[in-house]
Design a protein around this motif. Structure first.
Motif, mmCIF file in Angstrom:
data_model
loop_
_atom_site.group_PDB
_atom_site.id
_atom_site.type_symbol
_atom_site.label_atom_id
_atom_site.label_comp_id
_atom_site.label_asym_id
_atom_site.label_seq_id
_atom_site.Cartn_x
_atom_site.Cartn_y
_atom_site.Cartn_z
ATOM 1 N N VAL A 529 0.870 -1.172 0.000
ATOM 2 C CA VAL A 529 0.000 0.000 0.000
ATOM 3 C C VAL A 529 0.905 1.219 0.000
ATOM 4 N N LYS A 530 0.298 2.362 -0.165
ATOM 5 C CA LYS A 530 1.051 3.615 -0.136
ATOM 6 C C LYS A 530 0.624 4.421 1.074
ATOM 7 N N GLY A 531 1.600 4.937 1.755
ATOM 8 C CA GLY A 531 1.327 5.708 2.952
ATOM 9 C C GLY A 531 2.607 6.253 3.534
ATOM 10 N N TYR A 532 2.482 6.922 4.651
ATOM 11 C CA TYR A 532 3.635 7.494 5.327
ATOM 12 C C TYR A 532 4.147 6.500 6.371
ATOM 13 N N PRO A 533 5.465 6.309 6.440
ATOM 14 C CA PRO A 533 6.007 5.364 7.432
ATOM 15 C C PRO A 533 5.556 5.721 8.835
ATOM 16 N N PRO A 534 4.985 4.783 9.564
ATOM 17 C CA PRO A 534 4.436 5.108 10.890
ATOM 18 C C PRO A 534 5.511 5.363 11.934
ATOM 19 N N ASN A 535 6.706 4.809 11.744
ATOM 20 C CA ASN A 535 7.760 4.949 12.746
ATOM 21 C C ASN A 535 8.988 5.583 12.112
ATOM 22 N N SER A 536 9.356 6.745 12.625
ATOM 23 C CA SER A 536 10.573 7.414 12.178
ATOM 24 C C SER A 536 11.651 7.213 13.225
ATOM 25 N N PRO A 537 12.884 6.895 12.827
ATOM 26 C CA PRO A 537 13.916 6.595 13.822
ATOM 27 C C PRO A 537 14.442 7.822 14.553
ATOM 28 N N TYR A 538 14.157 9.022 14.042
ATOM 29 C CA TYR A 538 14.670 10.217 14.702
ATOM 30 C C TYR A 538 13.712 11.373 14.478
ATOM 31 N N ILE A 539 13.863 12.396 15.292
ATOM 32 C CA ILE A 539 13.017 13.579 15.215
ATOM 33 C C ILE A 539 13.519 14.480 14.095
ATOM 34 N N GLY A 540 12.607 14.937 13.269
ATOM 35 C CA GLY A 540 12.978 15.876 12.218
ATOM 36 C C GLY A 540 13.055 15.277 10.840
ATOM 37 N N SER A 541 12.752 13.987 10.679
ATOM 38 C CA SER A 541 12.763 13.397 9.348
ATOM 39 C C SER A 541 11.553 13.880 8.559
ATOM 40 N N SER A 542 11.794 14.173 7.288
ATOM 41 C CA SER A 542 10.726 14.692 6.444
ATOM 42 C C SER A 542 9.783 13.563 6.052
ATOM 43 N N PRO A 543 8.472 13.704 6.237
ATOM 44 C CA PRO A 543 7.544 12.627 5.865
ATOM 45 C C PRO A 543 7.490 12.442 4.356
ATOM 46 N N THR A 544 7.612 11.201 3.912
ATOM 47 C CA THR A 544 7.619 10.861 2.491
ATOM 48 C C THR A 544 6.635 9.732 2.247
ATOM 49 N N LEU A 545 5.801 9.891 1.247
ATOM 50 C CA LEU A 545 4.853 8.853 0.872
ATOM 51 C C LEU A 545 5.609 7.692 0.245
ATOM 52 N N CYS A 546 5.430 6.494 0.762
ATOM 53 C CA CYS A 546 6.248 5.348 0.365
ATOM 54 C C CYS A 546 5.383 4.127 0.105
ATOM 55 N N GLU A 587 28.727 -0.386 9.101
ATOM 56 C CA GLU A 587 29.191 -0.907 10.378
ATOM 57 C C GLU A 587 28.039 -1.087 11.355
ATOM 58 N N THR A 588 27.215 -0.067 11.469
ATOM 59 C CA THR A 588 26.066 -0.125 12.373
ATOM 60 C C THR A 588 24.829 0.383 11.645
ATOM 61 N N ALA A 589 23.688 0.024 12.171
ATOM 62 C CA ALA A 589 22.414 0.480 11.604
ATOM 63 C C ALA A 589 22.057 1.814 12.242
ATOM 64 N N GLY A 590 22.719 2.856 11.794
ATOM 65 C CA GLY A 590 22.439 4.178 12.328
ATOM 66 C C GLY A 590 21.156 4.742 11.769
ATOM 67 N N ASN A 591 20.734 5.848 12.360
ATOM 68 C CA ASN A 591 19.499 6.477 11.896
ATOM 69 C C ASN A 591 19.618 7.010 10.479
ATOM 70 N N GLY A 592 20.843 7.356 10.065
ATOM 71 C CA GLY A 592 21.010 7.841 8.700
ATOM 72 C C GLY A 592 20.701 6.791 7.661
ATOM 73 N N LEU A 593 20.853 5.497 7.994
ATOM 74 C CA LEU A 593 20.562 4.432 7.046
ATOM 75 C C LEU A 593 19.088 4.405 6.655
ATOM 76 N N TYR A 594 18.252 4.972 7.486
ATOM 77 C CA TYR A 594 16.827 5.094 7.165
ATOM 78 C C TYR A 594 16.640 5.920 5.900
ATOM 79 N N ASN A 595 17.496 6.919 5.693
ATOM 80 C CA ASN A 595 17.394 7.764 4.498
ATOM 81 C C ASN A 595 17.893 7.065 3.245
ATOM 82 N N PHE A 596 18.527 5.923 3.381
ATOM 83 C CA PHE A 596 18.863 5.121 2.209
ATOM 84 C C PHE A 596 17.642 4.352 1.717
#
Length: 1025
Positions: A529-546, A587-596
Motif C-alpha cells: 500500500v502507499k502511505g507514510y512510514p508510521p515509525n521514524s527513527p529520529y526527530i525531524g525526518s521529512s515525511p515521504t509517501l512510500c 558498520e552499524t544500523a544508524g538512523n542515517g541508514l533510514y534515508n537510504f
C-alpha cells in the motif's frame, strides 16, 4: 635610602647642605609607581589581555630610567673633568647603550668611567630579562592569534569559521569555495579553533594570497572572551563545522553531540543576529540546531545520495558538480574530447533571478512553466528547473504545465554562469509581431544550424497534436504522408492541458493494477500500500509517501540468512526475487541508514521495479531501528562484513546489481590521516576482482584516495589522468579530482565533497533546499523528483539533446538536466572478447612452442580485423574458430604422455591458468561449501561473446588481463542543445509531482481508493525513454 637619608641629615646639620644628593635616582621609584598605577587602572576598568601592553610599558620605563640615570650621573661626575653638558651626557649614554660607540664623547675621570661600567653591567642583566619576557608573550600571542580589530570589524566585513581542529584540506576547500564568488573578495575570514595552528596550515596562511585575508585565533566558541576577540557580534556569518576525522571516531561522535551543538547555542546566545550555518553528523541532532539559518546533516545527504546512485547512475557526481564553483575551464587543454566536454559542462551551477528582472524568462510571463523551460533552453541554453512563488517560501522543482509563470516568481535555472554575467545580445525584431530572442555573442555560442534545427522542430504541421496513448515512452511517431518527412515532435504549448499532457498520471494510470499477477508474486504484490512510514527513527525526518506493507513484518522475518516460523528461507536465492538486489555494507544500523531506504521505496518508484535491499551490518541492529524498517517491503538485514566471502555469498551478492560500501566509523581514524581508507579500498579492490560485473559504489573519507579505486599499476591512461589532475590543481581548480574515472562514473563518493554545499549557502541560500528536493530528502507538494531514462535504439531518431528536451516537455512535461554517458576507450571490443576466450583454451605441453606461434599469428589476424572495422557479428565466428583451434591442439598428441610428463603438464596448466579462473573457482567452491547453487554466478571466463559485448557497452565489465580501461563514464550537466544522443545514454530528468495533477473534483472516497492503488507512472518504461 641614597636620597632620603642625606636629605634628612642636611635638615638638622646645615654644614652638610652643600653635599650633592643624586635626586635623579628617584626615577626608579617613579617607574615602580607607574607600574602599580597601570595595574590598578586595568583592574578598575576590567581590561583583559593586557600582559603584552604591560610588558612593553615596563621595557620602555626600564630603558628610560637607565638612560636618565646614566646621563645625570656622568654629567655630574664630569664637572671635575671636561664639564659635559646634559645633552652631551645623554648623547653619550644612548650611543653607549646602543653598542654603537662613536668615541667622540668619552668620560675623562675615573669616577665617571666607573659609573659607565656599573650601568653597562646593570643593562646586561635587566634588559635581556625584559626582552625575554616580551618575546615569550609575543610568541604566545602569535599562537592564540591575538584579537580581530574592532575598527576593522566595523569598517570591513568578515565571517567566522568555528572548528574543533582544522586540517589543510578543510581549510583550502573552504577558502577556495568561499572566495570563488566575486562579491566575497573583500571579506575577511576569522578562524576560531581551540587547537594550536598546524604547521601546514601556518605555511598556507603565510602565502600573500591568504595572509591578508585569513586571521587565525586560538580559542573556544564556548567562551565569550574568545567570541569577543573574533568580533562575533559584527560578523556577517558564522560557520560551525563538525569534527569528522578525529583520532578516535567515538570522540568525533561525542563532539557532534556536545561541542557542535553547544557551539551553536553559544554563538546564538552571544550574537543572536549573526547568521548561523551549522554542519552536523547525525540526523537525530537536527532538532537541537533548528534555529540555525542553514543546517547540513552529513548522514542524511550521504545515504540519500548513495541510494539514488543505485537507480540514477552517478547522482553523487551530478550533485557534487552542481554544488562546486567552477568556471568550466577544466580539461580544455586536454587532447581527449570527453574531458573537454565533461570539463565544460561541469561549470554549470544553479542560479536564481526574478522573472520580472530576467531577460531569459521575462517574455514567458503568463505562460506555463514547461513552455518557459523549453524555450529558454532552445534560445539561450539555460535549463529552468524550479520556481518559487512570492507568497510561498517553498521551492518547486518542475511544478508542471499547470504552473503559470508570474512576474513576481523567482526562477531557478542551471547555466554556465548567472544571467547578469552572460555575454548575450538581446534583440527585438518585429516580424509579424513575434519577438525574436537573443543569441550567444561569445566563442561558445550555439551553431546556426543547431538553432535552425531546434527551431524547425517546433514549426511542424501536426495533424494530431494530442499526445499518444502511452506518452511516457518516446516511441517513434507515425509519419505523415508517404514517409518522405522525418518524424516530428509535438510543440510545447503555452498553456497546456495537464490532463492531456500527462496521461500516465501516477494516480490514474491503471496499467499495473490491471496487470494480472502470477501466483508466486500475487500475494506479495497485493500487500503493498502507499502511505507514510508510521515509525521514524529520529526527530525531524521529512515525511515521504512510500510503498509500505499492510502489516509490519515480524523482526524474525527481516533476518535474511536465518529462517523462522513464518518462512524457512536462509539465503537470497530461496526468496526468488524478481529484481536484482541492492546490498549496503555498513558498520552499524544508524538512523542515517533510514534515508537510504526511503528514496528507494518512495511512492513514485514503480512497484514492479522495487529492488530488494539487504543491509550487511557488522553489528546487529537494535529493535528501535528494526521497528522503523519493518513496514518497508523487501528490506532485510544480515550480520557480516565485506571482507568475508561467505557473508557476501549468503547475502546474495551474485544476484545483486549494486553494492554500496559505506565508510565505517572504526576505519575513519588512523595514525596517518590518509590511511583511514586503506581497509575499505583493499576490500573493494578484491570484490572488483571476484565480481567484475557488479557495480560497486564506495564512500571514502578522503577524496584524494579515489585514485586507488580500480588501481592498475600498468595502466598508462590512469597515469595520464594523474598528471592532468596535478595540472588542474596547479591552475587553482576546485575540482582537480573530477577527471578520475571512478568519480566521473559515480563509483566513488566522499562526504567531504559536500562541504561546499554549506559554504555556497552563504551566497545561495536556496542550494540546500534544492539539493534536498533532488535527493528526495524533502517532498514538497507540487515539486518534482529526480529520475533517469535510457536512450534505446528506438529513440535515436530524436538525434539531439535539444529535440529530446522538446519531446519530453511536450509529451510528459519532464525537464532533462543532464546525460550520463558511457563510451568505449583504448581497446576495441573484439580484443576484449579475444582475451577472455583465450583463457578457455587448454594448452598441450608437447606443442607449447607451436601453440605460442599460432596464438601470436591469431593475435595479428585479430588486430588486422579490428583495424579494418569488424563489427559485433564476427564475434561468434571468432569464438567458433578459437574452439576449433583448441580441439585441434588437443588431438595433435599422438602418443600417450609418461607419468612425469603428465605431472609437468598439470603444473604448467595450473601456472598458466588465468587469474579470472582461479577467482571463479574460489567463489564456486565457497558457494558449494555453503550449500548455495552455483548456477547464478556469472563467471567472466564462461560468458559468450555477445554477453561480453553487452557488458562492455554497459560499462560493467573491465578486463583484468590487459591492464587497460575498456570503458569510461561521465556526467554532462545541461549539455548544449546540439549534443548528439548516443545509444545507452542515461538522461537525468526532473519529473513533475504526480499528486499535483489529481483531479480536484474527485470524491473523498474515490481519492482514498486511488491512494490505495499503485499509481506509479514508471511501469515497464522507467528505464527506457
Amino acid at each position: 635610602m641614597i636620597n632620603t637619608v642625606p636629605f634628612i641629615i642636611t635638615i638638622f646639620w646645615p654644614p652638610l647642605r652643600n653635599i650633592f644628593v643624586p635626586v635623579f635616582l628617584n626615577c626608579w621609584l617613579a617607574k615602580c609607581a607607574l607600574e602599580n598605577m597601570i595595574n590598578d587602572l586595568h583592574r578598575a576598568i576590567q581590561r583583559t589581555h593586557s600582559a603584552m601592553f604591560n610588558q612593553v610599558l615596563i621595557l620602555i620605563c626600564t630603558l628610560l630610567c637607565l638612560v636618565f640615570t646614566g646621563a645625570c650621573g656622568i654629567q655630574h661626575l664630569e664637572r671635575a673633568g671636561k664639564n659635559l653638558s646634559l645633552f652631551d651626557a645623554l648623547y653619550f649614554c644612548i650611543v653607549t647603550f646602543s653598542t654603537v660607540g662613536y668615541g667622540d664623547v668619552t668620560p675623562q675621570i675615573w669616577p665617571s668611567q666607573l659609573l659607565v661600567v656599573i650601568m653597562i653591567c646593570v643593562a646586561l642583566v635587566v634588559l635581556p630579562l625584559q626582552f625575554e619576557e616580551l618575546a615569550y608573550l609575543w610568541m604566545e600571542r602569535q599562537k592564540s592569534g591575538g584579537n580581530y580589530s574592532r575598527h576593522r570589524a566595523q569598517t570591513e566585513k568578515h565571517v567566522v569559521l568555528c572548528v574543533s581542529s582544522i586540517k589543510i584540506d578543510l581549510l583550502m576547500d573552504f577558502l577556495n569555495e568561499f572566495y570563488a564568488h566575486p562579491r566575497l573578495q573583500d571579506y575577511y575570514v576569522v578562524i576560531l579553533c581551540p587547537t594550536e595552528m598546524d604547521i601546514q596550515v601556518r605555511r598556507v596562511l603565510q602565502i600573500p594570497l591568504w595572509s591578508q585575508r585569513v586571521i587565525y585565533l586560538q580559542g573556544s566558541a564556548l567562551k565569550d572572551q574568545d567570541l569577543m576577540r573574533a568580533k562575533m557580534d559584527d560578523a556577517e556569518a558564522c560557520f560551525i563545522l563538525s569534527s569528522r576525522n578525529e583520532v578516535d571516531r567515538t570522540a568525533a561522535v561525542y563532539h557532534q553531540k556536545s561541542m557542535t551543538i553547544l557551539r551553536a547555542w553559544a554563538v546564538k546566545d552571544f550574537a543572536p543576529n549573526c547568521p548561523l550555518y551549522v554542519q552536523i553528523l547525525k540526523p537525530e541532532n537536527k532538532f537541537h540546531v533548528k534555529f540555525a539559518d542553514q543546517v547540513v546533516c552529513e548522514e542524511e545527504f550521504k545515504y540519500a545520495m548513495l541510494a539514488l546512485n543505485c537507480v540514477c547512475p552517478a547522482t553523487s557526481t551530478l550533485v557534487t558538480l552542481l554544488v562546486h564553483t567552477s568556471r568550466g575551464q577544466e580539461g580544455q587543454m586536454s587532447p581527449e574530447q570527453w574531458q573537454k566536454i565533461y570539463g565544460r559542462c561541469s561549470g554549470n551551477e544553479v542560479y536564481h533571478i526574478r522573472l520580472c528582472d530576467s531577460k531569459f524568462f521575462g517574455e514567458y510571463d503568463g505562460k506555463s512553466f514547461t513552455y518557459a523551460s523549453f524555450h529558454a533552453h532552445k534560445k539561450y541554453g539555460v535549463c529552468l528547473i524550479g520556481v518559487k512563488r512570492e507568497d510561498n517560501k517553498s521551492i518547486l522543482l518542475n511544478p508542471g504545465p499547470r504552473h503559470i509563470m508570474a512576474s513576481t516568481d523567482t526562477c531557478y535555472y542551471i547555466n554556465i554562469t548567472k544571467e547578469e554575467n552572460s555575454a548575450f545580445i538581446f534583440k527585438q525584431e518585429e516580424s509579424k509581431g513575434v519577438p525574436v530572442g537573443g543569441l550567444y555573442d561569445a566563442p561558445s555560442r550555439l551553431p546556426v544550424h543547431s538553432i535552425i534545427a531546434s527551431m524547425g522542430t517546433v514549426a511542424m504541421d501536426l495533424q494530431n497534436p494530442e499526445p499518444a496513448e502511452n506518452s511516457c515512452k518516446l516511441a517513434l511517431p507515425t509519419e505523415n504522408g508517404g514517409g518522405s518527412r522525418r518524424p516530428s515532435i509535438a510543440p510545447v504549448l503555452e498553456l497546456a492541458d495537464s490532463s492531456a499532457i500527462l496521461p500516465c498520471d501516477l494516480l490514474t494510470d491503471p496499467l499495473e493494477d490491471e496487470t494480472p499477477h502470477s501466483e508466486e508474486e500475487g500475494f506479495l504484490v497485493q500487500e503493498y500500500v502507499k502511505g507514510y512510514p508510521p515509525n521514524s527513527p529520529y526527530i525531524g525526518s521529512s515525511p515521504t509517501l512510500c510503498h509500505l506493507l499492510q502489516q509490519k513484518a515480524p523482526f524474525c522475518c527481516l533476518r535474511l540468512d536465518k529462517g523462522c516460523k513464518h518462512n524457512s528461507f536462509e539465503d537470497a536465492k530461496a526468496y526468488g526475487f524478481k529484481n536484482k538486489l541492492i546490498i549496503v555494507s555498513a558498520e552499524t544500523a544508524g538512523n542515517g541508514l533510514y534515508n537510504f531506504i526511503v528514496p528507494l521505496r518512495a511512492y513514485y518508484r514503480p512497484r514492479k521495479e522495487l529492488n530488494p535491499i539487504v543491509l550487511l551490518l557488522d553489528n546487529p541492529p537494535d529493535n528501535h531501528f528494526l521497528e522503523a524498517i519493518c513496514w518497508f517491503p523487501m528490506v532485510y538485514y544480515m550480520a557480516g562484513t565485506i571482507d568475508n566471502l561467505d557473508n557476501l555469498l549468503q547475502c546474495g551478492i551474485i544476484y545483486a546489481d549494486n553494492l554500496v560500501v559505506v565508510d565505517k566509523e572504526s576505519t575513519m581514524s588512523a595514525e596517518e590521516d590518509y590511511m583511514a581508507d586503506a581497509k575499505t579500498i583493499v576490500n573493494v579492490q578484491t570484490m572488483f576482482r571476484l565480481f567484475p560485473s557488479l557495480s560497486i559504489i564506495t564512500e571514502l573519507t578522503h577524496p584524494s584516495n579515489m585514485r586507488f579505486m580500480q588501481f592498475r599499476a600498468k595502466d598508462c591512461y590512469s597515469l595520464a589522468l594523474s598528471k592532468l589532475e596535478k595540472i588542474e590543481r596547479d591552475k587553482g581548480s576546485n575540482l582537480a579530482f573530477m577527471f578520475r574515472l571512478p568519480f566521473a562514473a559515480g563509483r566513488v563518493f566522499s562526504i567531504s565533497m559536500l562541504d561546499t554545499l554549506l559554504y555556497q549557502s552563504f551566497v545561495k541560500d536556496y542550494m540546500i533546499a534544492i539539493a534536498r528536493l533532488l535527493l528526495g530528502l524533502d517532498t514538497t507538494p507540487g515539486s518534482g523528483y529526480l529520475c533517469a531514462i535510457k536512450v534505446t535504439e528506438e529513440d535515436l531518431w530524436i538525434r539531439t539533446y535539444g529535440r529530446l528536451f522538446q519531446k519530453l516537455c511536450s509529451s510528459s512535461a519532464e525537464i532533462p538536466i543532464g546525460i550520463y554517458r558511457t563510451e568505449s576507450h583504448m581497446f576495441s571490443s573484439s580484443e576484449m572478447v579475444f582475451f577472455i576466450l583465450q583463457s578457455q583454451v587448454s594448452i598441450n605441453v608437447d606443442d607449447c612452442d607451436d601453440t605460442r606461434d599460432r596464438r601470436e599469428s591469431w593475435k595479428e589476424k585479430t588486430a588486422h580485423r579490428n583495424s579494418t572495422g569488424s563489427d559485433q557479428s564476427e564475434h561468434p565466428l571468432l569464438r567458433k574458430k578459437s574452439m576449433q583451434w583448441a580441439r585441434r591442439l588437443s588431438r595433435k598428441s599422438a602418443k600417450p604422455p609418461s607419468r612425469t610428463e603428465r605431472i609437468t603438464q598439470q603444473r604448467l596448466n595450473l601456472y598458466r591458468r588465468s587469474e579470472r579462473q582461479e577467482l571463479s573457482e574460489l567463489v564456486k567452491n565457497r558457494m558449494k561449501h555453503l550449500g548455495l547453487p552455483t548456477a547464478g554466478y556469472e563467471d567472466v571466463a564462461n560468458l559468450t561473446a555477445s554477453d561480453v559485448m553487452n557488458r562492455v557497452n554497459l560499462g560493467y565489465l573491465q578486463d583484468e588481463m590487459n591492464d587497460h580501461q575498456n570503458t569510461l563514464s561521465y556526467v554532462l550537466i545541461n549539455p548544449p542543445p546540439d549534443t548528439i544522443l548516443e545509444l545507452n545514454d542515461i538522461v537525468y530528468i526532473i519529473r513533475s509531482d504526480p499528486l499535483a495533477h489529481m483531479p480536484e473534483d474527485l470524491p473523498s472516497g474515490q481519492t482514498g481508493a486511488r491512494m490505495r492503488q499503485d499509481y506509479s507512472s514508471e511501469t515497464r518504461d522507467e528505464t527506457h525513454l
